[in-house]
Scaffold this active site. Structure first.
Site, short mmCIF file in Angstrom:
data_model
loop_
_atom_site.label_atom_id
_atom_site.label_comp_id
_atom_site.label_asym_id
_atom_site.label_seq_id
_atom_site.Cartn_x
_atom_site.Cartn_y
_atom_site.Cartn_z
N LYS A 194 49.01 32.65 32.26
CA LYS A 194 47.58 33.01 32.17
C LYS A 194 47.42 34.48 31.77
CE LYS A 194 45.51 34.23 36.18
NZ LYS A 194 44.88 35.57 36.18
N ASN A 195 48.18 35.36 32.41
CA ASN A 195 47.97 36.79 32.18
C ASN A 195 48.55 37.29 30.86
OD1 ASN A 195 46.53 36.92 34.50
ND2 ASN A 195 48.11 37.92 35.72
N CYS A 252 35.93 43.29 43.71
CA CYS A 252 36.76 42.09 43.65
C CYS A 252 37.36 41.90 45.04
CB CYS A 252 37.83 42.33 42.60
SG CYS A 252 39.18 41.18 42.57
N ARG A 278 39.38 47.85 42.06
CA ARG A 278 39.78 47.57 40.68
C ARG A 278 38.92 48.28 39.63
NH1 ARG A 278 41.44 41.47 40.02
NH2 ARG A 278 42.71 42.38 38.39
N ARG A 298 41.78 28.69 38.84
CA ARG A 298 41.72 29.76 37.83
C ARG A 298 43.08 30.00 37.18
NH1 ARG A 298 38.18 34.79 39.65
NH2 ARG A 298 38.95 35.36 37.60
N ASP A 332 51.45 40.05 42.58
CA ASP A 332 51.00 38.66 42.46
C ASP A 332 51.93 37.67 43.18
OD1 ASP A 332 48.88 39.57 41.00
OD2 ASP A 332 49.67 38.96 39.05
C1 EPZ Z 1 46.51 42.76 36.14
O1 EPZ Z 1 45.28 43.21 36.66
C2 EPZ Z 1 46.59 41.26 36.39
N1 EPZ Z 1 45.49 40.61 35.69
C3 EPZ Z 1 46.53 40.99 37.89
O2 EPZ Z 1 46.71 39.59 38.06
C4 EPZ Z 1 47.71 41.74 38.57
O3 EPZ Z 1 47.60 41.58 39.96
C5 EPZ Z 1 47.63 43.22 38.21
O4 EPZ Z 1 47.61 43.41 36.78
C6 EPZ Z 1 48.83 44.02 38.74
O5 EPZ Z 1 50.02 43.48 38.27
C7 EPZ Z 1 45.63 40.29 34.42
O6 EPZ Z 1 46.65 40.54 33.78
C8 EPZ Z 1 44.50 39.59 33.77
P1 EPZ Z 1 45.90 47.07 36.97
P2 EPZ Z 1 44.71 44.63 36.25
O7 EPZ Z 1 44.87 47.73 36.11
O8 EPZ Z 1 45.12 44.97 34.88
C9 EPZ Z 1 44.46 50.82 39.48
C10 EPZ Z 1 46.40 37.50 39.21
O9 EPZ Z 1 46.39 37.00 40.37
N2 EPZ Z 1 43.57 51.18 38.36
O10 EPZ Z 1 47.31 47.05 36.48
O11 EPZ Z 1 43.25 44.60 36.56
C11 EPZ Z 1 44.06 49.53 40.18
O12 EPZ Z 1 43.00 49.74 41.09
C12 EPZ Z 1 45.98 38.90 39.03
O13 EPZ Z 1 46.72 36.86 38.20
C13 EPZ Z 1 42.82 52.33 38.41
O14 EPZ Z 1 42.85 53.08 39.39
O15 EPZ Z 1 45.43 45.59 37.28
C14 EPZ Z 1 45.34 49.13 40.83
O16 EPZ Z 1 45.54 49.84 42.01
C15 EPZ Z 1 44.90 39.44 39.85
N3 EPZ Z 1 41.99 52.63 37.35
C16 EPZ Z 1 46.39 49.57 39.81
O17 EPZ Z 1 45.75 50.53 38.98
C17 EPZ Z 1 41.90 51.83 36.26
O18 EPZ Z 1 41.16 52.16 35.34
C18 EPZ Z 1 46.93 48.47 38.93
O19 EPZ Z 1 45.85 47.70 38.40
C19 EPZ Z 1 42.69 50.67 36.21
C20 EPZ Z 1 43.51 50.37 37.26
#
Ligand code: EPZ
Length: 422
Positions: A22-23, A118, A123, A401, A309
């Site tokens: 999915k991702n 969320c 996020r 999902r 995850d």
């Molecule tokens: C991706 O989410 C995945 N989603 C998530 O999958 C996964 O848990 C996550 O990466 C971490 O591996 C998809 O790929 C669609 P991040 P993403 O931006 O990109 C902080 C699932 O169950 N951050 O890498 O939204 C954030 O708060 C899921 O399939 C900022 O501070 O995650 C977090 O602490 C849910 N500012 C960290 O970075 C920003 O602008 C990593 O989040 C962006 C992120």
């Protein structure tokens, strides 16, 4: 609303075929916005988030069709006539933010609703916006929407991410592919889905250096659209990890097919530390039962470290280890909602801040529990495999999902599982 009922199913056997990730599929769908012609995607998982993303693309004016003869799912974005991703759709799926980079790069302007909070944490998307601004975009937040403008195109720059972000990296990679000049991204995510996105771009003729490292360089086409060869979505490493945990929690032998073992090294290592045997082929992994299930220490981190995850699923598994396991969630501040649901099944878990200490082994007992997010839901299903009696997992729309044919895949390996309506 649907729920799932699982009866204690201690002996699993056979094999499970893993679906496309999915991702990985979500950014690939976003990438089609940069295509000149229709794009063939294979191994697209049939899960709710993918349908939602296709609906988003359709609302922008794109179309899609399936061709069973070629096994292709075609997406045609050549007739996109809107660049607004509305709140109704973004609020149901945060990954909608992935259209921001490609829409801006191709059309020079777009409006994307800000994803709200969320269940697993705040996020934010500030890092996506900051990087696009560095590339010359003007960004305003207006009535809950990100309004991004780059009428003269985006410009290649050195982007240093303060924090590693998966979808943030993907957005900037896609934007950089059409920008003018070279973009260097430092501290870029190295998840297999990010690597696949870069490889697809490279195959389409975009010059990209050091794919898979934490500093990549992309030479943009200066606005010229791309032509993609057929794309086959990589196997879902989190679905695979979840089924490895199903085998582990029941201490059964199970084989996964159509998987990439190289994407699961951290997960495999933790299973081995817990005493399970692992046999790896090129595209298969077999889990062999443990003589004694040992406790484990886990800290979630970015790839290639242990994935957030997979945290909830290992917590369910740790309830069956002999001793105290410690699991620390470092990426998301609220991703431990499954703790109280596992406790309702009888798990002994102490929570302090973002660290859970799980004492095992404990006998779990079936109860009604509630799914809070995608991976937390799968942890409750895993616990249901060994809980005495029946476990009902409510709000399983979360599972739908991201897990393709979960009931069919589990019932094929001997799980007593049915879906019911509230
Ligand atoms: C991706 O989410 C995945 N989603 C998530 O999958 C996964 O848990 C996550 O990466 C971490 O591996 C998809 O790929 C669609 P991040 P993403 O931006 O990109 C902080 C699932 O169950 N951050 O890498 O939204 C954030 O708060 C899921 O399939 C900022 O501070 O995650 C977090 O602490 C849910 N500012 C960290 O970075 C920003 O602008 C990593 O989040 C962006 C992120």
């Amino acid at each position: 609303m649907d729920y799932i009922e699982i009866e204690e199913s201690p002996d699993l056997q056979g094999s499970i075929k893993i679906s496309g990730a999915k991702n990985a599929a979500l950014p690939i769908l976003a990438l089609t916005i940069l295509a000149k012609n229709e794009t063939c995607i294979k191994n697209l998982p049939n899960v709710k988030d993918i349908k939602t993303f296709l609906k988003l693309l359709d609302l922008l004016g794109s179309s899609h069709r399936e061709d069973t003869a070629s096994d292709c799912f075609y997406v045609d974005t050549s007739k996109i006539n809107s660049t607004t991703a509305t709140y109704d759709i973004v609020k149901t799926m945060r990954a909608s933010i992935l259209v921001l980079g490609p829409l801006l790069a191709r059309f020079g302007e777009c409006r994307v609703s800000l994803p709200g909070g969320c269940a697993i944490g705040q996020r934010p998307v500030g890092l996506h916006l900051k990087a696009l601004e560095q590339m010359g975009a003007e960004i305003d937040i207006e009535s809950g929407y990100i309004h991004a403008k780059a009428p003269n195109g985006l410009k290649g720059k050195v982007i240093v991410f303060d924090k590693i972000t998966v979808t943030g990296s993907e957005n900037i990679i896609m934007a950089a592919a059409l920008a003018q000049g070279t973009t260097k991204i430092v501290n870029v995510a190295k998840e297999p889905e990010v690597v696949q996105l870069c490889e697809i771009l490279q195959q389409s003729g975009v010059e990209i250096k050091d794919i898979g490292s934490d500093e990549i360089e992309i030479v943009g086409t200066g606005g010229e659209l791309l032509d993609f060869d057929p794309i086959s979505v990589i196997p879902d490493r989190i679905e695979a990890g979840t089924y490895l945990c199903a085998a582990a929690i029941t201490n059964s032998r199970l084989t996964l097919e159509a998987v990439n073992p190289g994407h699961l090294e951290a997960v495999i290592q933790k299973l081995e530390e817990m005493g399970f045997g692992i046999e790896q082929g090129d595209t298969t992994i077999t889990l062999l039962p443990a003589k004694k299930i040992k406790p484990v220490d886990i800290v979630t981190t970015e790839y290639p470290g242990f994935p957030t995850d997979m945290q909830a699923q290992f917590m369910a598994l740790a309830t069956q280890a002999e001793g105290a396991s410690v699991i620390q969630e470092r990426l998301f501040e609220n991703r431990l909602m499954h703790v109280s649901e596992l406790q309702r099944l009888g798990a002994s878990i102490k929570l302090k801040g973002n660290t859970a200490t799980i004492n095992g082994p404990t006998e779990l007992h079936g109860a009604e529990v509630m799914a809070t997010d995608l991976r937390a839901s799968s942890a409750l299903v895993l616990a249901g495999l060994i809980a005495k009696g029946k476990t009902q997992v409510h709000r399983i729309y979360h599972l739908d999902r991201g897990y393709e044919q979960l009931e069919a895949k589990l019932s094929n390996i001997g799980v007593k599982i049915v879906r019911g309506k509230e």
